[in-house]
Design a protein around this motif. Structure first.
Motif, PDB file in Angstrom:
ATOM      1  N   VAL A 136       0.842  -1.200   0.000  1.00 37.08           N
ATOM      2  CA  VAL A 136       0.000   0.000   0.000  1.00 37.08           C
ATOM      3  C   VAL A 136       0.876   1.248   0.000  1.00 37.08           C
ATOM      4  N   ILE A 137       0.494   2.232  -0.812  1.00 32.73           N
ATOM      5  CA  ILE A 137       1.270   3.453  -1.002  1.00 32.73           C
ATOM      6  C   ILE A 137       0.559   4.646  -0.379  1.00 32.73           C
ATOM      7  N   ARG A 138       1.287   5.404   0.425  1.00 32.55           N
ATOM      8  CA  ARG A 138       0.846   6.759   0.790  1.00 32.55           C
ATOM      9  C   ARG A 138       1.442   7.628  -0.292  1.00 32.55           C
ATOM     10  N   GLU A 139       0.578   8.129  -1.176  1.00 32.52           N
ATOM     11  CA  GLU A 139       1.057   8.634  -2.463  1.00 32.52           C
ATOM     12  C   GLU A 139       2.005   9.826  -2.350  1.00 32.52           C
ATOM     13  N   LEU A 140       2.710  10.098  -3.418  1.00 34.47           N
ATOM     14  CA  LEU A 140       3.671  11.195  -3.488  1.00 34.47           C
ATOM     15  C   LEU A 140       3.013  12.502  -3.043  1.00 34.47           C
ATOM     16  N   HIS A 141       3.644  13.203  -2.071  1.00 35.83           N
ATOM     17  CA  HIS A 141       3.028  14.393  -1.501  1.00 35.83           C
ATOM     18  C   HIS A 141       4.084  15.213  -0.770  1.00 35.83           C
ATOM     19  N   ILE A 214      -0.985  16.786  -2.487  1.00 35.64           N
ATOM     20  CA  ILE A 214      -0.931  15.435  -3.032  1.00 35.64           C
ATOM     21  C   ILE A 214      -0.831  15.494  -4.560  1.00 35.64           C
ATOM     22  N   LEU A 215       0.020  14.654  -5.143  1.00 38.62           N
ATOM     23  CA  LEU A 215       0.265  14.658  -6.583  1.00 38.62           C
ATOM     24  C   LEU A 215      -1.019  14.511  -7.396  1.00 38.62           C
ATOM     25  N   SER A 216      -1.815  13.478  -7.122  1.00 39.11           N
ATOM     26  CA  SER A 216      -3.019  13.234  -7.924  1.00 39.11           C
ATOM     27  C   SER A 216      -4.036  14.362  -7.758  1.00 39.11           C
ATOM     28  N   ASP A 217      -4.116  14.947  -6.557  1.00 42.87           N
ATOM     29  CA  ASP A 217      -5.042  16.048  -6.303  1.00 42.87           C
ATOM     30  C   ASP A 217      -4.634  17.279  -7.112  1.00 42.87           C
ATOM     31  N   TRP A 218      -3.333  17.551  -7.184  1.00 44.43           N
ATOM     32  CA  TRP A 218      -2.831  18.691  -7.957  1.00 44.43           C
ATOM     33  C   TRP A 218      -3.139  18.535  -9.443  1.00 44.43           C
ATOM     34  N   LYS A 244      -9.552  12.394  -8.787  1.00 45.84           N
ATOM     35  CA  LYS A 244      -9.406  13.005  -7.468  1.00 45.84           C
ATOM     36  C   LYS A 244      -8.202  12.367  -6.782  1.00 45.84           C
ATOM     37  N   GLU A 245      -7.887  12.846  -5.600  1.00 49.83           N
ATOM     38  CA  GLU A 245      -6.711  12.321  -4.898  1.00 49.83           C
ATOM     39  C   GLU A 245      -6.837  10.833  -4.618  1.00 49.83           C
ATOM     40  N   LYS A 246      -5.702  10.137  -4.667  1.00 47.70           N
ATOM     41  CA  LYS A 246      -5.686   8.719  -4.339  1.00 47.70           C
ATOM     42  C   LYS A 246      -5.364   8.501  -2.865  1.00 47.70           C
ATOM     43  N   TYR A 247      -4.535   9.355  -2.299  1.00 51.26           N
ATOM     44  CA  TYR A 247      -4.209   9.406  -0.876  1.00 51.26           C
ATOM     45  C   TYR A 247      -3.469   8.146  -0.419  1.00 51.26           C
ATOM     46  N   MET A 248      -4.195   7.050  -0.132  1.00 50.85           N
ATOM     47  CA  MET A 248      -3.578   5.775   0.195  1.00 50.85           C
ATOM     48  C   MET A 248      -4.250   4.715  -0.659  1.00 50.85           C
ATOM     49  N   PHE A 249      -3.463   3.885  -1.332  1.00 51.30           N
ATOM     50  CA  PHE A 249      -4.049   2.919  -2.257  1.00 51.30           C
ATOM     51  C   PHE A 249      -3.134   1.716  -2.412  1.00 51.30           C
ATOM     52  N   GLN A 250      -3.713   0.587  -2.845  1.00 51.97           N
ATOM     53  CA  GLN A 250      -2.938  -0.633  -3.050  1.00 51.97           C
ATOM     54  C   GLN A 250      -2.077  -0.504  -4.297  1.00 51.97           C
ATOM     55  N   GLY A 251      -0.771  -0.663  -4.111  1.00 49.80           N
ATOM     56  CA  GLY A 251       0.149  -0.639  -5.231  1.00 49.80           C
ATOM     57  C   GLY A 251       0.755  -2.007  -5.467  1.00 49.80           C
ATOM     58  N   SER A 252       1.613  -2.110  -6.446  1.00 47.32           N
ATOM     59  CA  SER A 252       2.321  -3.350  -6.710  1.00 47.32           C
ATOM     60  C   SER A 252       3.405  -3.543  -5.652  1.00 47.32           C
TER      61      SER A 252
END
Length: 446
Positions: A136-141, A214-218, A244-252
């Motif tokens: 799980v990723i706490r996305e780039l921010h 947050i990257l995705s929000d920007w 919209k922002e991803k915030y925390m999500f399942q990554g590889s």
């Protein structure tokens, strides 16, 4: 009617008119929550560990409770139910449990926080408790505030960028720290096999985890034509961006760092991480202390911390901090803290694992392990570049003998001499082992 029957009726009538007899719900006479129980020294009571239900009575005062009760909360906070006789005056609340904080639940992850909104005395620092499952990723921010973190369990990978374009990647485990200065972009990802849980500290009590950049929000709030110009690509390629922002999500699942390093990777000159539990501890008679601040973790300019292991029955000595409020977090065990605020004000608080405590700067206090058979582990955290404290013991030992005796034992020179022999070494014992009780003290207590 027989005379015996008349006598019985008269006896029943008299009983009905007599005042009812109510028994206090005390299991045995020796309970520390009995009105006749005497404790002139206000000893600690581990109600949670010993399974005792506290009541507001003792030393000839108080009485039982008749109304609605939260008995579990009472056992967790016995010094609120029956405060020490030395508590006095009014004081703001200095305790909050992460268990009372709202949890934001995301994909295979969650987060909760303690800020000035949950705990009004938490004005200098805010804390966030976060869990990321494997991958799980706490996305780039990035944040306006600096971020300091302690890994509570598991393993986590961090990435960061410095202001000179240098990059940083590291894998951390339990007891490790990271620090990101204000505005520095970064990311977090849980590693195998079960991800990680950590405590984040931000150098402002008004911080909110929901207010990060947050990257995705920007990108979701930037025209696609601008994004296309920025990356020199056709705008239609960016239709697939998150809305919209991803915030925390399942990554590889990430591979080894050496296999994931970018082609143009330029290693940062900054060291964003530190192995706190691998530090050589300062050994005291009652436990161990590890201090991490800008002297041994250079990048950490706004947060200093101490990791405490307090043995069963031991206590963090009476002291105060002159340069910052103390923001403490209990990792395991149970603690009792009395905060002295001057002007005759003092109040005692009890803490358990997951609880946050505040002691404003310059207020005298101690930390006592409530349990006689379980260790206490906790963090003391400060918005400061250096850890600083004053020891009451050391102060007494480094003050002229005559002055100390005049202050404390002017009318009993014999006891004053005994006190001076105890402190004359002036060596601060950061965590004091339990003091052996002599037979006279046991007799007095009994």
């Amino acid at each position: 009617m027989r005379s015996g029957s008349l006598a019985s009726v008269a006896l029943l009538a008299a009983s009905a008119l007599a005042a009812p007899t109510r028994q206090h719900p005390i299991v045995h006479k020796e309970s520390p929550y009995n009105k006749d129980y005497k404790d002139p020294y206000d000893h600690k009571i581990d109600t949670y560990g010993d399974g005792i239900q506290p009541l507001p009575m003792g030393n000839g005062q108080g009485t039982d409770m008749l109304g609605p009760r939260n008995k579990d909360r009472e056992r967790q906070n016995p010094d609120l139910v029956r405060p020490p006789t030395t508590d006095h005056g009014t004081m703001k609340n200095m305790r909050w449990s992460m268990a009372d904080s709202h949890i934001r639940i995301e994909e295979n992850s969650w987060t909760r926080q303690t800020t000035v909104r949950e705990l009004p005395t938490s004005v200098e620092l805010a804390g966030v408790n976060m869990r990321l499952d494997e991958g799980v990723i706490r996305e780039l921010h990035w944040h306006k505030e600096a971020e300091w973190a302690y890994v509570l369990e598991g393993e986590v990978r961090i990435t960061a960028l410095d202001t000179e374009g240098g990059s940083f990647i590291d894998d951390l485990k339990k007891g490790d720290l990271w620090y990101f200065p204000s505005g520095h972009p970064h990311s977090l990802q849980g590693l195998s096999p079960y991800g990680s849980e950590f405590l984040l500290i931000f150098d402002s009590g008004g911080f909110s985890e929901d207010s990060t950049f947050i990257l995705s929000d920007w990108l979701a709030h930037t025209p696609k034509s601008v994004i296309a110009e920025n990356f020199r690509l056709p705008p239609e390629l960016f239709k697939a961006l998150p809305e919209k922002e991803k915030y925390m999500f399942q990554g590889s699942i990430p591979g080894p760092i050496k296999d994931e390093t970018p082609k143009n990777f330029k290693k940062s000159k900054l060291q964003f991480t530190h192995r706190m539990l691998e530090q050589e501890p300062k050994n005291a008679t009652g436990g161990r202390v590890r201090i991490t601040d800008s002297t041994n973790f250079e990048i950490s300019k706004t947060v200093a911390a101490a990791h405490l292991d307090i043995d069963p029955g031991a206590m963090r000595e009476m002291h105060w901090h002159p340069n910052a409020d103390e923001w403490s977090f209990v990792i395991r065990g149970r603690a009792r803290v009395t905060v002295f605020a001057a002007e005759g004000n003092a109040r005692t608080f009890d803490y358990m694992a997951g609880d946050v405590g505040i002691v404003p700067r310059n207020m005298g206090h101690f930390i006592e392990n409530l349990s006689d058979d379980e260790p206490l582990e906790m963090l003391e955290i400060f918005r400061a570049d250096k850890f600083q404290d004053f020891s009451l013991f050391q102060w007494m030992g480094e003050t002229p003998k005559r002055l100390v005796k005049d202050h404390l034992f002017q009318h009993d020179p014999e006891i004053g001499e005994k006190f001076w022999k105890a402190v004359e070494s002036a060596e601060s014992d950061v965590i004091k082992s339990p003091r052996p009780k002599d037979e006279d003290e046991y007799a007095e207590e009994l």
